[in-house]
Write an enzyme that holds these catalytic residues in place. Structure first.
Site: not given
Length: 463
Positions: A241, A153
């Site tokens: 993101e 991530y």
């Protein structure tokens, strides 16, 4: 994909902070004009990333089954992934009204892509995040399917506490990052970036190492991180993101899925990006509200809320809910509201057939209460208001909300069924057995107070 760490709530907090500073005399008054959040489809976000050198899967976009077939053939990929393009999560587990299950499919046969596209394009896809009837799919993305050997991530976002951009990463990707932060906080890595100096090579390498990239992959991941930061700055993003930010068995670092939030105040210099805004999935009333710089979100109640400021709007909805009512909408007028916007807001609210009463709750820190009052009286006269109206104005120039305004408003209010008009210049009583239970803001002399109005009591307002 994980839920974003920054979002519309940040705007609400910023708005409240600015208002507080204004009240403390921290700086001169400013006007804040609300903007709706920019919505981009997945393929649009990926194109932005590719245009800035970020590695993404090869893909084409199709709006017909035949185009999808041609795209699949042009890819010449070992495996193809077909994705329905809508502004909602949970597509993989969604259901089409054509009978097809799933908005994401893998296949090695271009002809299967064509068959699947026929059952996607033009049909409604329902997921946990769509309305009950689903959203019509107008385009599909035909992309090269890549195997992922490891998922991480990575995100870049603006952090108020750090007064600038911050990188956030975790070697555990492809899952809800908030859950990782709770269960394994030691796997969340944070790196502040000096907005003036930009990202340093050692910072990018350190973050890549923290994400678990080793050997040549660490440098490759660091290069991708720097390109993502350049994208973040150039497009005036508040967040980029990537989840998953992964590696393939062939030794390639790829941004497989991404979410980008934009600074709406930068629309004037990001016209090409904002021109991509997909409003087709919005409710028509939301698009109409956006024309007048009003933030509107429809809810399932029957008490319309007419408020300035996101924080006060949320609090007003909470007050109604806590006292047994249900708000019909979230409507934020913003700080720079004009009389014409007040009028248009009333048109929107009264056009909703679910609305049985309107509650106006205005705090005049930046907003001029006299403008609001003039707009309301104009709307009441011209729109022939047919539902009960309760108004609270407090703050800047609220004194100009004169006895004349009060009498006009409450006369219109109580002439409307199921109310009866009282005697001129006296007290206007509520008729027993009237509307739903709601916390109202009622005028008493020179002030406004909270008062519960229930179906089995009488109340009165001096006019």
């Amino acid at each position: 994909m994980a839920a974003p760490l920054a979002g519309p709530a940040g705007v609400a907090l910023r708005d409240l902070a600015l208002r507080s500073a204004r009240l403390r005399g921290g700086f001169a008054a400013v006007q804040l004009t609300p903007r709706r959040w920019l919505n981009l489809q997945e393929y649009q976000s990926k194109k932005l990333m590719a245009d800035h050198g970020v590695t993404v899967q090869r893909f084409f976009v199709a709006d017909s089954a035949n185009d999808a077939l041609e795209a699949a053939q042009r890819l010449k990929a070992k495996e193809i992934v077909l994705k329905a393009q809508i502004l909602a999560g949970g597509r993989g587990k969604g259901i089409f009204n054509s009978g097809l299950k799933g908005g994401v499919h893998l296949t090695k046969d271009p002809k299967i892509v064509e068959q699947l596209a026929k059952q996607m394009i033009g049909y409604n896809l329902s997921t946990k995040q769509t309305p009950k009837d689903g959203v019509t799919v107008k385009k599909v993305m035909v992309a090269e399917a890549l195997n992922i050997s490891r998922e991480t991530y990575f995100a870049i976002l603006m952090d108020r506490a750090c007064n600038g951009p911050v990188m956030v990463g975790s070697p555990q990707g492809g899952v809800d990052i908030e859950e990782v932060a709770v269960t394994s906080p030691e796997l969340i890595f944070k790196e502040e970036i000096d907005i003036f100096e930009g990202i340093k090579d050692h910072q990018a390498l350190r973050m890549a190492g923290n994400l678990g990239f080793r050997g040549p992959l660490q440098q490759q991941a660091a290069d991708q991180i720097k390109k993502l930061y350049n994208l973040f700055l150039k497009i005036d993003a508040t967040q980029v993101e990537v989840n998953p930010f992964g590696e393939t068995p062939e030794g390639q670092v790829v941004c497989f899925d991404a979410k980008i939030n934009f600074d709406d105040n930068a629309e004037f210099r990001q016209k090409e990006i904002f021109a991509l805004d997909d409003k087709s999935e919005n409710e028509p009333i939301e698009n109409e509200a956006a024309k007048y710089d009003l933030k509107y979100i429809g809810l399932d109640g029957n008490i319309a809320c007419f408020v300035n400021g996101a924080g006060l709007a949320m609090a007003t909805c909470d007050i109604i809910s806590l006292n047994g009512g249900k708000p019909a909408n979230f409507l934020d007028l913003g700080g720079g509201v004009k009389e014409a916007q007040v009028y248009q807001a009333f048109k929107l609210l009264t056009a909703d057939p679910k609305v049985e009463a309107i509650l106006v709750n205005i705090f005049g820190g930046i907003v001029n209460c006299a403008i609001i009052a003039n707009g309301i009286t104009k709307a009441c006269r011209e729109l022939e208001l047919k539902v009960p109206l309760v108004v609270r104005l407090e703050g800047l120039r609220s004194a100009q909300f004169s006895v004349h305004h009060q009498c006009v408003l409450f006369s219109i209010h109580y002439w409307s069924a199921p109310y009866e008009r009282g005697r001129e210049g006296g007290t206007v009583p509520l008729v027993p057995g009237t509307f739903m239970r709601v916390t109202c803001l009622i005028h008493r002399g020179q002030s406004w107070i909270f008062r519960k109005v229930k179906a089995d009591i009488n109340a009165s307002i001096s006019c």
